[in-house]
Structure formats: C-alpha cells, structure tokens
Design an enzyme around this catalytic site. Structure first.
Site, mmCIF file in Angstrom:
data_model
loop_
_atom_site.group_PDB
_atom_site.id
_atom_site.type_symbol
_atom_site.label_atom_id
_atom_site.label_comp_id
_atom_site.label_asym_id
_atom_site.label_seq_id
_atom_site.Cartn_x
_atom_site.Cartn_y
_atom_site.Cartn_z
ATOM 1 C CD GLU A 280 10.747 -3.898 -2.748
ATOM 2 O OE1 GLU A 280 10.191 -2.985 -2.076
ATOM 3 O OE2 GLU A 280 10.996 -5.015 -2.267
ATOM 4 C CE LYS B 35 12.180 -19.922 -3.799
ATOM 5 N NZ LYS B 35 11.786 -19.857 -2.381
ATOM 6 C CG PHE C 126 3.506 -15.832 1.659
ATOM 7 C CD1 PHE C 126 2.874 -14.931 2.513
ATOM 8 C CD2 PHE C 126 4.887 -15.764 1.535
ATOM 9 C CE1 PHE C 126 3.606 -13.999 3.224
ATOM 10 C CE2 PHE C 126 5.619 -14.836 2.248
ATOM 11 C CZ PHE C 126 4.981 -13.953 3.097
ATOM 12 C CD GLN C 127 6.232 -11.961 0.283
ATOM 13 O OE1 GLN C 127 7.173 -12.532 -0.241
ATOM 14 N NE2 GLN C 127 6.386 -10.977 1.160
ATOM 15 C CG MET D 63 2.517 23.042 -7.382
ATOM 16 S SD MET D 63 2.929 24.713 -7.944
ATOM 17 C CE MET D 63 4.425 24.420 -8.885
#
Lengths: 166, 564
Positions: free
Chosen positions: B50, B162, B112-113, B470
């Site tokens: 993502e 949802k 969940f999640q 760097m």
C-alpha cells in the site's frame, strides 16, 4: 516580566474529533497550553473554545495560524489585548469542622462565592471569577485543608460589539 | 434509484474525473472492489504494497495537477499507507486516500484488522473523515476532493466502515461545498502587492527563490516574466526544480545544503530575497538565523501559517503563486542589474559543480549528467532519496517544466519506483526515468511486478555504490569515517529484473554508459540499468548541519583522497 499568557477564542464546528485535532496540534507543534474550555455557543452546530496559551507574540501567532488551518476551525482570534470579560469556575471541597465552618462561610461571603454542598466534615464552594480571584480564595481556604479542587480553565468574551466571530 | 455506499464512492470518483486508482483489496474493502467491477472507466492499478499505492497516486497527482486516489483495506493496509500519506503531506501533494474500516458495530472493539487510521494520520493529513452514515458519503467525497486540491494541496483520508459501503441510499452529488472554516486565499491584498512591487523595484541585488508553490500553481510563465523583468537570478528549492528551465540564463539551480556554491553565495549576498511558494525548510536555509543576512525577505505563500514560521519576512503576500505573480508583474519596472548579474556569473564560472576525474570506477555524478544528455526534453525524472538524488538535483538539466519528481520533506527512500509508476500512467506517451540508489530501490522494488503487470515502460537507472551512500558520506565527513551499518548487500539487479521479465544491463565502464542509455531509451518497454559506481564518491558542495548557507565544503577532504 511580561505575562506570556494569551487568550484565544475560537469557533469550531461540532464534529467528532475536533477536540482531538486541536489537542493534537498543540502537542505536535510543541505549543504550551495552560487551559482549554469548550462548549456550545449561540450558533447551532458551532462551539466556542477558549484556549490559554503560553508563548511570545510570534509563537502565539503561529498557534493562531495553525489552528485556523484546521478545516473544522471556523475562526480564531487572539483577544489578549482586547477589552473582555474573562471568567473561570472552580469547585473547592474544603475540610470544615464545627469550629471552622462559620469562618469559612465568612470568607466565601467576602468572595461572593457559594456553598453548594454541606457535609459533616466538609463544605463544597463554588466560585466564579478571574484567575486572581480564584487563586486568592484557594489560598485563603488552603489552610483549612483542601480535600479536592476542580477548575474549568478560562472562558472569555470580548466586551461590547460582537466582534471576534465575524 | 438507490445505490450502495460502494457505488456512491465510484459515482463520486467519476464526478471528480478520476480515471485511475492505486490500491490493494482486503477484507473491509471487498464491497468496494465488488462495485469497482461495474465501473470499467476507472482503471485499477493493483500494487504490491500500500505504501506504493500512495506514492503512485502522488506521482500521478504531481504530473496531472489533480488529486491522486489510493485505496487500502483496514488495519495493515491502512498503516502501510501512512508513509505515503506523510510524504504527500510534507510535499503538498493532493491525494484522496480511501481506507476500509471494520463495520460500525465493531469499531472500538479491537476487531480483526481494526485500526484507528483517522487517529494515526491526524497530524499528517490536511483533513480526514470517518464516514458514519452512508447519507453523508457523497458530500464527504465532494469536500475531500475540494480540500485536497485547493489552497495548499494535501492528502485527505476517507475511512469507510464496511457496512457503510453496503448500505443503500439515493445518490446525488452536491454542486458546492459548505466549509465555513476553509477559505484559502487566491489573490493577495492589492495594497500589499503595490508595496512589495516597490521593494522589488528598489532592490539592487535581488534573488528569487522558486519553490514548489510555483509548480503547484503552474506559475511558470509568470515566474519567467517576473525574473526577466527584475533581471534577478533564480535559485530553486529541491522541489522547485522544474519551475524554470535549467537552461535559462538567470537560473542558478538549487540552493541549500547541497546547493551550488554560486546559488548559496548569491542568496547570502542578496539585498532582497523574493521567496515564492517555499516553507523555508531547514535543508534550504541551513542556519535560519544566518540565512540571507544582508537581505530583506519577501515571502509569497498560499499558506498563511508558513509566513514567519521559519524565517520572519520583512513583507509577505498570501495567495496563490500564479495569481500573486500575475498581480505583481505589471507593477515591476524593467531593471538594469548588470553589475549584480556579472557578480553572480563570476561566482558561477569560478565555482562550477564538481567535475569528477575519470577513475577506474564510474562516477555517479557523471552517470547522472550523461542521463540528462540522453533523455528527450519531455522526459520526467523521478528520484529516490540520498546521494543519487542530490546529484540528480544538482545536475538537473531537463527543460521540461515539472519534470523532476522527488521526495523532499519526508525524504522517503523507496519513493522513486512507485511514484514513477504513477507518473507513467499520468503521461503514457512520455519517457519516465527512475534514478535510484541501491539502498532505497530495495525498499519498494516489489513494484517491478506492478510495472510489468500494467505494461508500463518505466526506465530505471540504479546507481549502485554498495552503500547507504548519504549516511556513509556523513559518517565519512562528520564521524571520522566510522562506517556503521552502511555497507549494504545488493542482489544481482540484472537477474532480479530478469526474474520479472524486464531487460536489464549492468554497466561498469564509462565508455558503455551512453550506449546503455540509448538502448534503454529506444526500448519500447521497461528497462533497467545498473551502474556499478565508485563506492565512496561524495556529494559536494555540502553545508554541514548547523552551519551557515555559505559555509560550504566544496571538494573532497584530504582524508577521502586516499580512498581504497
């Protein structure tokens, strides 16, 4: 030393999370906040927030601009130097015995405060005023034994013409 | 007819002219993806992580000048987006980020999640919404796009439970927004403009700093007119590169920590700084209290909170760069600043950018210089973060306006490949070049797979020095060469590309560099070049942290000359 406390008055939309956004902003940018009070105002859907911040003029200007940048913040005004009415409310539960009760009540009277609860060994005092007045009353009552103290923080309006809300 | 929340979302995207979304499905966005299948007008790009969805949306947004859209599921999908969202926030890139959330009845139950993504992203979004009622969804999208794309652009997150995606209501898309707390300025106060014009007319040694605000408002023509009228040299913040062609005679390139000697010196000697659309970041100003000590500073920015935040200006104009420069230009007098320009030119000719001597190994700087020589004038260059980025910024030579995409504020290694992916979708007919380091590339190289799946002809140049270069340079210059955790194993990038079906070439000799670039440019599909470069080449000039802008280390230090 110059008082670095500034009083900001802000109108915010009544939306979930607005207080979190304001509080988060202060934390993230490292601004010092002394008190914050918020409640509904005269316009439906808006709340008036009074914030006391500590900082020099440049810092407070940044606070004001950053607050104003929040989408849910409708207006922000620094009213520190304006003619205004400033009030704070405190509830003070002070120990009181038969021998001290009348003395406490006299002090409360002088401060034009109210006794709002009486118990066998305590009195609860409600006082409204500016910080100095509340500080003085607390100082007077402390010697009797202060059991609990709750202060609301400053809330304020400018005097006269409705100015800060545009 | 009633529509589901998921359909309303799609309808809203169509109303906003969205033609592509970047994302990954997951548990709480399954209703959304179900609806996406009914909207083939919206291209879906399935990324591999993502973070890449957000960077790709940002790459797209930067090229197209409108909000990029990315999607992730709740929980890990949402948290994976956070780096990309933050990157967009710091670089003022418009994004609309859509996340799934657990159903309303589960919120607060550690389901969940479940993740409080609006809470997590509070300090890194311009605004955010948790949608509690499907009836508000269309209005929220209207507001989200408006907020993301106007004023100072930024990411707006919309978190949709949802069950809200599944709930039905009538769809009507509002024509206007009602946001009493959001009124971004466009035009500056005309009285202030007149005062500023007078300051600019009176200046003897003016320098213009062009920041990203010039690009965001596409004020290219206005900037050119302004500097030509003023006869003022222009320096750029890194994100302002591409606001005036590098070939323009007044263009001095980048200022700041790795700015050119002549650019930084011009700033420090100027009697007036006109800063346009820049937040005076610390990598630009270096020690802010010693920044441009001889100058009065005039600051133009669309965000009032930037005025006086890092550098206190003498005068300021709040508004959109394009509009404000349009207000200023008619009030400026054509000036003769021959003496000042001659002074600047003498600095430029006596302190050019470093010319590394050809050695046994390739020089990263020379490779990147060669890249600019071979690409056509419409090509876009997308960089990662680190030494290669600074070489690419210092050597920037593409005449394309807005042709340099790089992660500035957040300095996100791994930005390059996914951002290039988004940029390539935004301009399918032009060549997009990724310039990457071997360290940063390994942070998002899984997106090679996305490039292949989407048939994107992205060209990739990996500048492989075997170090997190760097940091190694800082350890070299500031930690007595105490190299700690900077040597990095790299895979065989040619074999890696081959595994994805991408042709690739490893280049080790200077004589092979031009042909390699030509071959990649001529190839119709994606192409990867790995350049095995000198491991310990440093980026000069550099201003040490905490130093004044003109305290530049201009050349390799003696300790480095005896490199192994």
């Amino acid at each position: 030393m110059q008082d670095k406390r500034h009083t900001l008055v802000s109108l915010v939309q009544d939306e979930p999370g607005v207080l979190t956004r304001v509080a988060g902003l202060f934390r993230r940018r490292g601004f010092n906040i002394e008190s914050l009070s918020v409640g509904h105002c005269e316009q439906p859907g808006l709340s008036r927030m009074t914030v006391v911040v500590i900082g020099d003029d440049a810092e407070v200007e940044q606070v004001t601009k950053q607050l104003d940048k929040l989408i849910n913040v409708v207006s922000v005004t620094d009213i520190t130097r304006e003619d205004k009415v400033v009030r704070e409310l405190a509830l003070i539960k002070v120990s009181a015995s038969a021998t001290t009760r009348s003395e406490i009540m006299q002090i409360v009277d002088v401060f034009r405060a109210n006794i709002v609860d009486v118990a066998p060994d305590s009195l609860t005092v409600e006082v409204t005023g500016d910080e100095d007045k509340i500080d003085s009353l607390i100082k007077m009552l402390r010697d009797f034994g202060m059991q609990e103290l709750a202060r609301t923080g400053r809330t304020a309006l400018t005097r006269g013409v409705f100015s800060q809300t545009k | 007819m009633k529509k589901t929340g998921a359909q309303i979302l799609c309808e809203s995207l169509l109303q906003e002219g969205v033609d592509v979304i970047f994302g990954i499905s997951g548990g709480t966005v399954i209703p959304l993806y179900d609806a996406f299948s009914q909207y083939p007008q919206i291209r879906r790009v399935l990324v591999r992580h993502e973070q890449a969805a957000a960077h790709a949306a940002a790459g797209y947004a930067r090229v197209r000048h409108k909000a990029g859209v990315c999607v992730g599921t709740s929980g890990p999908g949402a948290t994976n987006l956070v780096t990309g969202i933050t990157d967009a926030y710091l670089d003022s890139t418009p994004l609309v980020v859509i996340t799934g959330q657990v159903a309303r009845s589960f919120i607060g139950k550690d389901a969940f999640q479940e993740t409080d993504i609006t809470g997590i992203t509070l300090p890194v979004t311009k605004h955010s919404y948790l949608v509690r009622d499907v009836a508000n969804l269309a209005t929220i999208f209207k507001e989200a796009f408006h907020i993301a794309q106007t004023g100072r652009p930024g990411p707006v997150l919309v978190d949709i439970p949802k069950d809200v995606q599944q709930e039905e209501t009538e769809f009507t898309y509002p024509d206007t927004v009602n946001l009493p707390g959001y009124n971004p300025a466009t035009e500056a106060d005309p009285a202030h403009v007149a005062n500023v014009a007078e300051l600019l007319n009176r200046a003897e040694r003016p320098v213009v700093i062009a920041g990203r605000g010039v690009i965001l408002s596409r004020a290219y023509e206005e900037l050119k007119e302004l500097v030509e009228t003023m006869q003022a040299p222009v320096v750029h913040t890194m994100l302002g590169l591409g606001s005036l062609p590098p070939q323009h005679y007044l263009n001095l390139g980048m200022l700041g920590m790795h700015g050119a000697v002549y650019a930084n010196r011009a700033v420090q000697d100027a009697d007036l700084i006109l800063a346009i659309g820049t937040r005076f970041g610390d990598r630009t100003t270096m020690k802010a209290s010693e920044f441009a000590p001889k100058a009065i500073v005039v600051h133009i920015d669309i965000d009032p909170s930037e005025i006086g935040k890092n550098v206190v200006p003498y005068a300021s104009l709040v508004g959109e760069a394009k509009t404000v420069l349009g207000q200023l230009n008619p009030l400026l007098r054509k000036s003769d600043r021959t003496a000042w320009l001659a002074q600047v030119e003498s600095w430029r000719s006596s302190n050019p950018l470093e010319e590394p001597t050809p050695g046994t190994k390739l020089s990263a700087r020379r490779v990147i210089r060669r890249l600019y020589e071979t690409i056509d004038e419409k090509s876009i260059v997308v960089t990662g973060v680190g030494q290669h980025q600074m070489f690419a910024a210092q050597e920037y030579a593409s005449p394309r306006l807005n042709g340099f995409l790089s992660s500035g504020g957040l300095g996100t290694m791994g930005f390059e490949l996914p951002a290039a992916l988004g940029a390539q979708i935004a301009c399918p007919d032009e060549v997009v070049w990724v310039v990457a380091g071997d360290g940063g590339f390994q942070m998002t190289m899984q997106e090679l797979s996305t490039i292949v799946q989407e048939g994107l002809p992205v060209k990739i140049a990996i500048i492989n020095n075997g170090y997190l270069g760097m940091v190694r340079q800082w350890q070299d210059l500031f930690c007595n060469r105490n190299y700690v955790d900077v040597a990095i194993h790299t895979p065989d990038f040619v074999k890696l590309a081959d595994a994805y079906g991408i042709p690739a070439v490893r280049v080790e000799n200077e004589c092979d560099v031009p042909t390699a670039f030509d071959r990649a440019n001529a190839h119709p599909g994606p192409f990867l070049l790995e350049f095995a470069v000198e491991p310990e080449e440093n980026v000069f000039p550099i201003v040490a942290p905490g130093q004044n802008l003109d305290c530049m280390i201009e050349a390799p230090q003696p300790a480095v000359t005896g490199r192994s």
